[in-house]
Write an enzyme that holds these catalytic residues in place. Structure first.
Site, short mmCIF file in Angstrom:
data_model
loop_
_atom_site.label_atom_id
_atom_site.label_comp_id
_atom_site.label_asym_id
_atom_site.label_seq_id
_atom_site.Cartn_x
_atom_site.Cartn_y
_atom_site.Cartn_z
CD GLU A 24 -7.26 2.46 6.41
OE1 GLU A 24 -8.01 2.05 5.50
OE2 GLU A 24 -6.15 1.97 6.67
NE ARG B 266 -4.17 0.06 1.53
CZ ARG B 266 -5.26 0.47 0.86
NH1 ARG B 266 -5.49 1.76 0.69
NH2 ARG B 266 -6.12 -0.39 0.39
N1 MTE Z 1 -12.18 5.27 14.38
C1 MTE Z 1 -12.23 4.99 15.69
N2 MTE Z 1 -12.98 5.77 16.50
N3 MTE Z 1 -11.54 3.94 16.22
C2 MTE Z 1 -10.76 3.13 15.44
O1 MTE Z 1 -10.15 2.19 15.93
N4 MTE Z 1 -9.91 2.66 13.17
C3 MTE Z 1 -9.61 3.23 11.86
C4 MTE Z 1 -10.84 3.91 11.26
N5 MTE Z 1 -11.43 4.78 12.23
C5 MTE Z 1 -10.68 3.42 14.04
C6 MTE Z 1 -11.44 4.50 13.55
C7 MTE Z 1 -9.12 2.25 10.90
S1 MTE Z 1 -7.51 1.82 10.96
C8 MTE Z 1 -9.92 1.72 9.93
S2 MTE Z 1 -9.31 0.67 8.77
C9 MTE Z 1 -11.35 2.01 9.88
O2 MTE Z 1 -11.77 2.90 10.91
C10 MTE Z 1 -12.10 0.69 9.99
O3 MTE Z 1 -13.46 0.84 10.02
P1 MTE Z 1 -14.36 1.01 8.71
O4 MTE Z 1 -13.85 0.06 7.68
O5 MTE Z 1 -15.70 0.65 9.20
O6 MTE Z 1 -14.23 2.43 8.31
MO1 MOS Z 2 -7.15 -0.11 9.38
S1 MOS Z 2 -5.11 0.17 9.48
O1 MOS Z 2 -7.02 -0.88 7.82
O2 MOS Z 2 -7.34 -1.37 10.50
#
Ligand code: MTE
Ligand code: MOS
Length: 816
Positions: A728, A319
């Protein structure tokens, strides 16, 4: 418009509602894995025996003294593993190692009636070792040629020809640090053998299916004999994609051997010293620009700091390579990647998953080269943005590049950027000791897992006889609001008010073979699956309603729980009546939904293909003020325009954008992982292993003005209800902070000075950048022999008072 993205009238998606657990979070009622311990009888507590050496062979281990400690029930060692002694999927992560691979590696685990008994037991275990040579920094690993995993190569065009043609060629290096996840909830697992003899694990995991698989292979059982549940996580941020598996396996072995439930929860110090972090990288590059500052060619080598085992380092690196272009057209590009193997925690996924590590390289290049090209950094970025018809270096057409330019222009407008830049120029002319600057950077982030197979999801939806709805899906909730969105999707598809739908915790016995909730694709994938399940049920109900109302199924509408004919206002029935009728007609009221993202392909051997369903775009402009005496700074104002498609849940998305930005700013400016690189016995020790020494963003670092706007007219055809992933991408908007700091530091020197900024740009690092600017005598030139301009390499480098012999290279104008 695809049926997947089409919205009915009055949809529940798009409503700005709070997170489904918001009130539980703030009242403390929300249950996390460790909260279940109090509800579990006769629970044992697991405590690790950590060996405090960077690298050593275990020559003797005596666990008998632990058993003398009152309350200690058992010590778990490699001999207790019924199946495979490995916590990973690559067979390079022994669960009970015979070689200590990093400072703090757990070599065995003690089970006690209380956590204190287990702790004292762990202290009593005797471990004797033979020390081995260790590698602590990426540079040491590169010198020793210590690499692991694949070494991907991505190439497009003719880089040498591009550099030959270029009017300006520069080269440089960049070392940048990793990041600790610092989720509020540390790693936790609670395992028991249930009434059917199967293993049931409550785990704080982003990837319950993989936790299940690894527990099963460690136990030598089949997946069907292991169930993993995740209620919710107090943050995961990627740190719980791979790392929970081993902890769940330890608890499970303990539960089987003792017949008692076993709880394993790391305290903060253990979590920080034992679990993997964001990868820091070393990058080397050559870049060519034409007369107008257009990128012509880029040649880069990225070396990540993988730590002791491979974990997710390969996909993270892939990535990174796929994001080195960020939002910029680079006609000729060659990028090589390597993963160093070091004696550190095993670095892993972290929000952005390598994307930030690729993008920082090009943003650093543009920030350092702009003054040398004599072009304003903002203009340089704007003129290099992708336009229609161009493709990425890995061959994917860049769809909707106009969204990046639209967001850019909108930020310029709503942020009043042009006027403020003039104001800042006046301010800087009048102030010698403080300087301000606005940094502006774009984000283009690919959505989907690079590995095509992961882009699938499942859901299970039940409609009960009373009309209430229960949904299960394969995604996990970590605070990001996935469950909120899934409730909105189900309510929208079925035509119900939100309160009719309930969501049950994620469990592997409900939805199997799920992917990690990661790559920001949780809502896309699980939303597709939930929608599919709801549509199956709805199609059956429409038939029933059509018969009842005496009309065609196509003419039936279900809206806010009311069922009626589109052309008939006279006859209406309630959802509950419809469900009851359907039940008595023996119509199936539950369904399994499935979704797979169409149109993806990726060849990891050639690093070419179309791995992403679409790109998420965003632009941020950040204004900072830097104090020239100390390097201290504050963020005065941030303006963001971000593309989330047609938002499924605007408040949730807003929170994700703000939180992502702040977390990115933390990585780039505050959070400073320091590992002991000396030859003392503490070599390899993480020196910043608590909140006291590891500075996290807090309220005081919040921008004084923080404007976030969702990009308008951003419907995404082919994604669930026209939405886009959000988790992200906003993290990378924080490059605007770093670039603003660089420009403010440069303002302390003569015009046209290129300033290097260490990452993280802590006040200390900014101070050295200011010093570098002050010492500059002419265009891009810095006094020879000045020692202060050798910033340390944070995270992988030494203390600033002990500069390494490896000078941190400035981009030197070098003709090729
Ligand atoms: N937001 C919160 N509050 N807590 C989290 O741990 N993880 C992030 C993001 N936002 C996270 C977050 C990461 S690394 C990812 S990949 C995505 O949320 C995963 O959730 P989604 O695929 O439902 O967006
Ligand atoms: Mo998010 S780093 O893809 O859990």
């Amino acid at each position: 418009m695809s049926t997947l993205s089409e919205r009915p009238i009055n949809p529940v998606v798009g409503e700005a509602i709070p997170h489904e657990s918001a009130s539980l979070h703030v009242t403390g009622e929300a249950l996390y894995t460790d909260d279940l311990v109090g509800r579990t009888k006769d629970c044992l507590h697991a405590y690790p025996v950590q060996v405090m050496q960077a690298h050593a062979r275990i020559t003797r281990m005596d666990t008998a003294p632990a058993l003398e400690v009152p309350g200690v029930v058992r010590v778990l060692t490699a001999a207790d593993v019924p199946g495979v002694n490995d916590a990973g999927i690559k067979h390079d992560e022994p669960l009970f190692p015979d070689e200590v691979m990093f400072y703090g590696h757990a070599v065995c685990w003690v089970l006690g009636d209380t956590i204190e008994a287990a702790r004292l037991g762990a202290a009593a275990v005797v471990v004797e070792t033979d020390p081995l040579p260790s590698l602590v920094t990426v540079r040491e690993a590169i010198a020793a040629k210590s690499f692991q995993g694949a070494q991907p190569h991505m190439e497009r065009g003719d880089v040498e020809a591009g550099l030959d043609q270029a009017a300006h060629v520069f080269s440089g290096e960049l070392d940048f640090a990793g990041q600790e996840h610092f989720y509020l909830e540390t790693h936790c697992a609670l395992a028991l053998v249930d009434e059917n003899g199967q293993v049931f694990v409550q785990s704080s995991t982003q990837h319950p299916s993989e936790t299940q698989e690894i527990v099963a292979h460690v136990l030598g059982r089949s997946s069907s004999e292991v169930t993993v549940q995740c209620l919710r996580m107090g943050g995961g941020f990627g740190g719980k994609e791979m790392q929970p598996h081993g902890f769940a396996a330890i608890a499970s072995i303990g539960a089987i051997l003792t017949g008692r439930p076993v709880r394993l929860r790391l305290n903060r110090t253990m979590d920080m010293t034992m679990s993997g972090k964001r990868h820091g990288f070393h990058a080397e590059w050559r870049v060519g620009f034409d007369e107008e500052g257009h990128l012509l060619a880029l040649d880069a080598t990225l070396t990540s700091d993988g730590g002791w085992s491979i974990d997710l380092s390969e996909p993270v690196l892939a990535r990174a390579l796929c994001h080195i272009d960020n939002a910029y057209w680079i006609p000729n590009a060659r990028v090589n990647g390597r993963i160093s193997k070091t004696n550190k925690t095993s670095q892993t996924a972290f929000r952005g998953f390598g994307g930030p590590q690729g993008m920082i390289v090009i943003e650093d290049i543009l920030g350092r080269c702009a003054p040398l090209l004599g072009i304003d950094a903002m203009d340089l970025r704007r003129r290099n943005l992708y336009s229609q018809g161009q493709t990425t270096p890995y061959g994917q057409p860049v769809r909707h590049p106009e969204r990046a330019t639209a967001a850019w222009d909108q930020v310029i407008g709503s942020g009043d950027v042009t006027r403020r830049c003039e104001e800042i120029a006046r301010f800087n002319a009048e102030h010698d000791d403080v300087k301000r600057a606005i940094g502006m950077t774009p984000v283009k982030f690919g959505i989907s897992f690079n590995l095509t197979a992961f882009n699938q999801a499942g859901a299970l939806v039940h409609v009960y006889k009373d009309g209430s709805v229960l949904i299960n899906h394969g995604g996990t909730e970590m605070g990001q609001g996935l469950h909120t969105k899934m409730l909105q999707v189900a309510a929208t598809t079925l035509g119900l008010p939100l309160h009719r739908v309930r969501l049950a915790p994620t469990r592997t016995d409900k939805v199997p073979n799920t992917s990690a909730t990661a790559a920001s694709s949780g809502a896309d994938l699980n939303g597709g699956a939930v929608k599919s399940a709801c549509e199956q049920i709805k199609a059956r109900l429409l038939e029933v309603a059509a018969q009842t109302l005496g009309i065609s199924p196509h003419d039936v509408r279900i809206e806010a729980g009311e069922v009626r004919g589109v052309a008939y206002t006279s006859k209406r029935i309630s959802w509950e009546e419809l469900v009851t009728t359907a039940y008595f007609r023996r119509v199936q009221l539950f369904a399994a939904g499935y979704y797979r993202t169409e149109g993806l392909h990726w060849d990891s051997s050639t690093m070419q293909g179309e791995p992403f369903k679409y790109f998420a775009y965003g632009v941020a402009a950040t204004e900072v003020e830097v104090d020239g005496f100390t390097g201290a700074y504050r963020t005065r104002r941030v303006d963001i325009v971000h593309d989330v498609g047609d938002s499924l849940s605007p408040l949730v998305d807003l929170g994700q954008i703000e939180g992502g930005f702040v977390q990115g700013a933390g990585w780039l400016t505050l959070e400073d992982l320091r590992w002991d690189e000396s030859d003392r016995p503490s070599r390899g020790r993480l020196a910043t292993q608590a909140a006291s020494t590891y500075k996290l963003p807090s309220f005081s670092e919040m921008p004084e003005i923080f404007n976030v706007t969702l990009l308008d007219q951003a419907h995404e055809d082919g994604a669930v209800y026209g939405s886009k992933a959000v988790g992200e991408p906003p993290l990378m908007l924080a490059f605007s902070v770093r670039e603003a700091l660089r420009q403010a530091a440069a303002a302390f020197g003569p015009a046209g000075i290129s300033v290097d900024l260490a990452s993280p740009a802590t006040p200390e690092a900014v101070y050295w950048a200011v010093e570098q600017a002050r010492r500059a005598t002419e265009h891009g030139h810095v006094d020879e022999g000045y020692p202060g301009v050798v910033p340390d390499q944070p995270g992988i480098g030494s203390h600033p008072m002990q500069p390494t012999s490896e000078a941190y290279e400035r981009p030197v104008p070098a003709r090729v």
